[in-house]
Motif scaffolding. Structure first.
Motif, PDB file in Angstrom:
ATOM      1  N   VAL A 295       0.834  -1.213   0.000  1.00  0.00           N
ATOM      2  CA  VAL A 295       0.000   0.000   0.000  1.00  0.00           C
ATOM      3  C   VAL A 295       0.862   1.254   0.000  1.00  0.00           C
ATOM      4  O   VAL A 295       0.621   2.199  -0.768  1.00  0.00           O
ATOM      5  N   VAL A 296       1.895   1.280   0.860  1.00  0.00           N
ATOM      6  CA  VAL A 296       2.746   2.475   0.948  1.00  0.00           C
ATOM      7  C   VAL A 296       3.528   2.678  -0.342  1.00  0.00           C
ATOM      8  O   VAL A 296       3.619   3.801  -0.861  1.00  0.00           O
ATOM      9  N   MET A 297       4.105   1.610  -0.875  1.00  0.00           N
ATOM     10  CA  MET A 297       4.896   1.736  -2.104  1.00  0.00           C
ATOM     11  C   MET A 297       4.037   2.243  -3.261  1.00  0.00           C
ATOM     12  O   MET A 297       4.446   3.128  -4.021  1.00  0.00           O
ATOM     13  N   LEU A 298       2.847   1.676  -3.395  1.00  0.00           N
ATOM     14  CA  LEU A 298       1.960   2.138  -4.468  1.00  0.00           C
ATOM     15  C   LEU A 298       1.517   3.575  -4.232  1.00  0.00           C
ATOM     16  O   LEU A 298       1.381   4.352  -5.175  1.00  0.00           O
ATOM     17  N   ALA A 299       1.291   3.930  -2.960  1.00  0.00           N
ATOM     18  CA  ALA A 299       0.887   5.301  -2.645  1.00  0.00           C
ATOM     19  C   ALA A 299       2.011   6.283  -2.944  1.00  0.00           C
ATOM     20  O   ALA A 299       1.774   7.375  -3.488  1.00  0.00           O
ATOM     21  N   VAL A 300       3.247   5.908  -2.603  1.00  0.00           N
ATOM     22  CA  VAL A 300       4.392   6.773  -2.910  1.00  0.00           C
ATOM     23  C   VAL A 300       4.565   6.896  -4.418  1.00  0.00           C
ATOM     24  O   VAL A 300       4.803   7.989  -4.952  1.00  0.00           O
ATOM     25  N   GLY A 301       4.433   5.760  -5.123  1.00  0.00           N
ATOM     26  CA  GLY A 301       4.553   5.800  -6.579  1.00  0.00           C
ATOM     27  C   GLY A 301       3.477   6.660  -7.213  1.00  0.00           C
ATOM     28  O   GLY A 301       3.751   7.466  -8.106  1.00  0.00           O
ATOM     29  N   GLU A 302       2.239   6.512  -6.726  1.00  0.00           N
ATOM     30  CA  GLU A 302       1.145   7.310  -7.271  1.00  0.00           C
ATOM     31  C   GLU A 302       1.321   8.781  -6.916  1.00  0.00           C
ATOM     32  O   GLU A 302       1.054   9.669  -7.735  1.00  0.00           O
ATOM     33  N   LEU A 530       4.722   0.060 -10.401  1.00  0.00           N
ATOM     34  CA  LEU A 530       4.592  -1.391 -10.482  1.00  0.00           C
ATOM     35  C   LEU A 530       5.822  -2.085  -9.914  1.00  0.00           C
ATOM     36  O   LEU A 530       5.715  -3.111  -9.232  1.00  0.00           O
ATOM     37  N   MET A 531       6.994  -1.528 -10.190  1.00  0.00           N
ATOM     38  CA  MET A 531       8.219  -2.122  -9.662  1.00  0.00           C
ATOM     39  C   MET A 531       8.224  -2.066  -8.143  1.00  0.00           C
ATOM     40  O   MET A 531       8.557  -3.046  -7.468  1.00  0.00           O
ATOM     41  N   LEU A 532       7.847  -0.914  -7.590  1.00  0.00           N
ATOM     42  CA  LEU A 532       7.800  -0.783  -6.136  1.00  0.00           C
ATOM     43  C   LEU A 532       6.781  -1.744  -5.541  1.00  0.00           C
ATOM     44  O   LEU A 532       7.025  -2.383  -4.522  1.00  0.00           O
ATOM     45  N   ILE A 601       1.836   5.275   8.274  1.00  0.00           N
ATOM     46  CA  ILE A 601       3.101   5.624   7.631  1.00  0.00           C
ATOM     47  C   ILE A 601       2.884   6.717   6.598  1.00  0.00           C
ATOM     48  O   ILE A 601       3.684   7.660   6.482  1.00  0.00           O
ATOM     49  N   GLY A 602       1.781   6.602   5.847  1.00  0.00           N
ATOM     50  CA  GLY A 602       1.466   7.627   4.848  1.00  0.00           C
ATOM     51  C   GLY A 602       1.273   8.991   5.477  1.00  0.00           C
ATOM     52  O   GLY A 602       1.730  10.009   4.944  1.00  0.00           O
ATOM     53  N   GLY A 603       0.600   9.018   6.654  1.00  0.00           N
ATOM     54  CA  GLY A 603       0.438  10.291   7.350  1.00  0.00           C
ATOM     55  C   GLY A 603       1.773  10.886   7.752  1.00  0.00           C
ATOM     56  O   GLY A 603       1.990  12.099   7.634  1.00  0.00           O
ATOM     57  N   GLY A 604       2.692  10.021   8.208  1.00  0.00           N
ATOM     58  CA  GLY A 604       4.029  10.505   8.559  1.00  0.00           C
ATOM     59  C   GLY A 604       4.778  11.034   7.357  1.00  0.00           C
ATOM     60  O   GLY A 604       5.472  12.060   7.440  1.00  0.00           O
ATOM     61  N   LEU A 605       4.638  10.370   6.215  1.00  0.00           N
ATOM     62  CA  LEU A 605       5.308  10.834   4.994  1.00  0.00           C
ATOM     63  C   LEU A 605       4.745  12.173   4.528  1.00  0.00           C
ATOM     64  O   LEU A 605       5.484  13.034   4.054  1.00  0.00           O
ATOM     65  N   ALA A 611       5.442  13.256  -1.300  1.00  0.00           N
ATOM     66  CA  ALA A 611       4.206  13.072  -2.060  1.00  0.00           C
ATOM     67  C   ALA A 611       3.677  11.658  -1.876  1.00  0.00           C
ATOM     68  O   ALA A 611       4.366  10.685  -2.163  1.00  0.00           O
ATOM     69  N   VAL A 612       2.458  11.536  -1.361  1.00  0.00           N
ATOM     70  CA  VAL A 612       1.808  10.241  -1.150  1.00  0.00           C
ATOM     71  C   VAL A 612       0.358  10.374  -1.609  1.00  0.00           C
ATOM     72  O   VAL A 612      -0.300  11.365  -1.299  1.00  0.00           O
ATOM     73  N   ALA A 613      -0.110   9.390  -2.356  1.00  0.00           N
ATOM     74  CA  ALA A 613      -1.501   9.405  -2.818  1.00  0.00           C
ATOM     75  C   ALA A 613      -2.076   8.003  -2.679  1.00  0.00           C
ATOM     76  O   ALA A 613      -1.766   7.116  -3.461  1.00  0.00           O
ATOM     77  N   PHE A 614      -2.897   7.796  -1.641  1.00  0.00           N
ATOM     78  CA  PHE A 614      -3.519   6.495  -1.438  1.00  0.00           C
ATOM     79  C   PHE A 614      -4.692   6.347  -2.406  1.00  0.00           C
ATOM     80  O   PHE A 614      -5.502   7.262  -2.560  1.00  0.00           O
TER      81      PHE A 614
END
Length: 653
Positions: A295-302, A530-532, A601-605, A611-614
């Protein structure tokens, strides 16, 4: 003469063979048992009496000989029909009580009714009534370790009676009890016999056996005496063999219990997880980390993708550029006129249009000289280029019509020409040899793809630039904003058709846009996401392996529980559902915990300005993957549990 409930002919049982020596435990046992009989099978340890009981109760199959139950050959019954017999016809009372440690007295008693599909309210009431009848009304919520031996044995008797208990198979029911508790248990069996239940008592104690109306002695796997030999059977009115056979033919196929079993399976799974919560937490760790990572990796990527796309959009993701060019090497370059601009503006695919005339000019303020790009634009400039004014204001349509000598400057123009910290609004700049008054300052924008820094720019009205600075009314190029950023290519095609019509079919113009660059950037960001996600999914795979490992350990630790469930009527699919439910619940709890951790974790980032987008699909996808992981990696241990031999499971340590 009535059909006997149980009829054995020449039953033999041999263990071992192939890699181990054969041991013959039963040697041609033949007997018949009719409704209402109280039979004691007595023998010393190793005589074969417990093996005989397992065969009678359909927990084991004979090596040879025939066993007819209610006139039906047991060898012809499938596993579901055998489970039905254990559930509906038999009730087991074991020397070691064989209660499920994690369940309360009430839950242990209810178990056969769950597999029989009895409604929850009905089975709750019946279990409570049975426990009350046996003097355990105040102990319904106690687990086995909180009960004495006599109380545990009474719970097992209540369980045997839950679905009727037409035939009670009691294996050394007083063997582990003190004399007082043993007497109480035997009084209960006497009472049940008087009510018409068939009681088959397995014991080595001849005093206990003497309580039965019929005593069969077994020695070295053979019946050596039967007190009823040569006497006609005493038939007691009650359930007859024909009735039981008819119920077997219907019930084993028609009765379903999956809803009640699923609820019980989930409740049991939760109890086991809670009792072993430290081990559960360690098992969940892999899934929690896996789901949170995905979830975090995809959110960071997005988030990175959206940030980059937003930056690209600031330079015009739906922008096209129209300019003149040479149709052929021998022809003069084409000119895009203001009439062409007006015609293009009428196309429905075009949202905004802005002619541009400009170039590098020397700009002076006081004693400071710098060269900057000066562009003549119309009032569409802030909208078409998504470039707002942060101080002062942009020039108006009236300014443009009148050719007013006003200018809006970029922030680096201010930094290079004016004193640090000074207000540029109202200041005059000498552009070329023409004074222009600064009326606004543009927001900082930076450079795109290595181009000249956009903040080193001065914007003036188009008419003022054409008349006062460059001496030409024809635009250098035209900026066009497509009405739909997803259909830039269609807009480009429409403009090209119109321009060819206006230029007598000549292609003396050029259309360009940044869509290809933006799409390439989007593809790169998607590949990165996708890689993340793939890297994070490895953690989820590791978590799944952990689930399989812990479930295999659970099956080994709870082998006796599996035997107890089978003895009370659980089918193979019931055991499969039980352990698969536990694996799925593990994964679901891990998935939910992982999502919560990912959001934290997303809130902390976000607080760290990363940049984080869930995305809901990504969160649901990660949770679904966790559940699928539980199903896939929990299936093998669950299937192993379902295929265990009931007798071996019951006798395991």
């Amino acid at each position: 003469m009535s059909v006997p409930l149980i009829e054995l002919n020449g039953i033999c049982k041999v263990y071992g063979g192939i890699d181990s020596p054969e041991v013959q435990v039963l040697r041609g046992v033949s007997l018949s048992i009719h409704p209402g009989e109280f039979v004691a099978i007595v023998g010393t340890s190793g005589s074969g009496k417990s093996t005989l009981m397992n065969i009678l109760g359909c927990l084991d199959r004979p090596s040879s000989g025939s066993y007819h139950f209610a006139g039906k050959n047991v060898a012809e019954l499938d596993s579901d029909e055998l489970a039905w017999l254990r559930r509906e016809a038999f009730g087991f009372v074991f020397q070691g009580y064989h209660l499920i440690p994690s369940g309360s007295a009430q839950e242990n008693v209810e178990m056969p009714a769950i597999y029989a599909g009895t409604a929850a309210a009905e089975r709750h009431a019946r279990a409570a009534a049975l426990l009350d009848r046996l003097g355990l009304a105040s102990r319904t919520g106690n687990r086995p370790h909180q009960l004495s031996g006599g109380q545990q044995q009474r719970v097992s008797i209540a369980r045997a009676l839950m679905n009727g208990g037409h035939i009670i198979l009691a294996d050394e029911p007083t063997g582990a009890l003190d004399s007082h508790s043993g007497a109480e248990v035997m009084n209960l069996l006497d009472e049940l016999a008087s009510q018409g239940h068939v009681i088959i008592l397995i014991t080595h104690d001849r005093e206990v056996a003497a309580r039965a109306a019929r005593v069969i002695e077994i020695r070295d796997g053979q019946i050596v005496s039967d007190s009823a030999a040569g006497q006609p059977p005493v038939v007691i009115q009650g359930l007859q063999a024909d009735d039981l056979r008819q119920r077997l033919n219907q019930g084993a196929v028609e009765r379903g219990a999956w809803k009640g079993e699923l609820v019980e399976a989930l409740q049991a799974a939760w109890r086991v997880m809670w009792i072993n919560r430290f081990r559960t937490a360690l098992t969940l760790l892999g899934i929690v980390i896996g789901v949170a990572s995905v979830v975090v990796m995809l959110a960071v990527g997005e988030g990175s993708k959206r940030q980059v796309m937003a930056q690209m959009a600031a330079f015009g993701s739906n922008i096209l550029y129209l300019s003149g060019r040479h149709a052929t090497l021998r022809e003069p370059g084409g000119i895009v006129s203001l009439d062409d601009v007006a015609a293009v503006a009428q196309l429905p695919q075009v949202e905004r249009i802005m002619p541009v005339i400009g170039g590098e000019l020397m700009v002076r303020h006081g004693n400071n000289n710098q060269q900057f790009y000066v562009g003549g634009n119309n009032i569409q400039f802030p909208h078409i280029l998504n470039w707002p004014v942060v101080a002062g204001s942009f020039f108006t349509e009236a300014d443009e019509r009148s050719g007013a000598a006003v200018a809006v400057i970029g922030q680096k123009v201010r930094d290079k020409l004016l004193a640090p910290g000074s207000d540029p609004i109202g200041q005059y700049l000498l552009i070329g040899n023409v004074p222009f008054q600064v009326i606004g300052m543009l927001a900082a924008k930076g450079a795109s793809s290595g181009d000249q820094d956009s903040d080193e720019r001065i914007v003036v009205p188009y008419t003022a630039a054409a008349i006062r600075l460059f001496g030409s009314h024809d635009p250098e190029y035209v900026i066009i904003a497509a009405a739909d950023s997803a259909r830039v290519s269609a807009t480009e095609a429409a403009i090209e058709r119109l321009m060819r019509q206006r230029h007598q079919g000549k292609a003396d113009f050029e259309l360009t846009n940044d869509a290809a660059l933006i799409q390439a950037e989007a593809r790169t960001q998607n590949s990165l996401s996708l890689m993340l996600g793939a890297i994070a999914a490895i953690s989820l795979l590791v978590g799944g392996i952990g689930v399989m490992n812990i479930m295999l350990m659970t099956v080994r630790e709870r082998t006796r529980e599996i035997g107890i469930r089978m003895a009370t009527g659980a089918r193979q699919r019931d055991i499969l559902r039980q352990f698969l439910s536990e694996a799925v619940m593990l994964s679901m709890v891990g998935g939910v915990t992982g999502i919560v951790l990912a959001l934290a974790i997303g809130g902390g980032l976000l607080l760290a300005d990363i940049a984080v987008a869930f995305a809901l699909p990504a969160i649901l996808g990660a949770f679904a993957c966790a559940v699928v992981t539980g199903v896939v990696f929990g299936f093998m241990p669950a299937r192993k549990a379902a295929r265990l031999d009931p007798v071996k499971a019951l006798t395991s340590e």
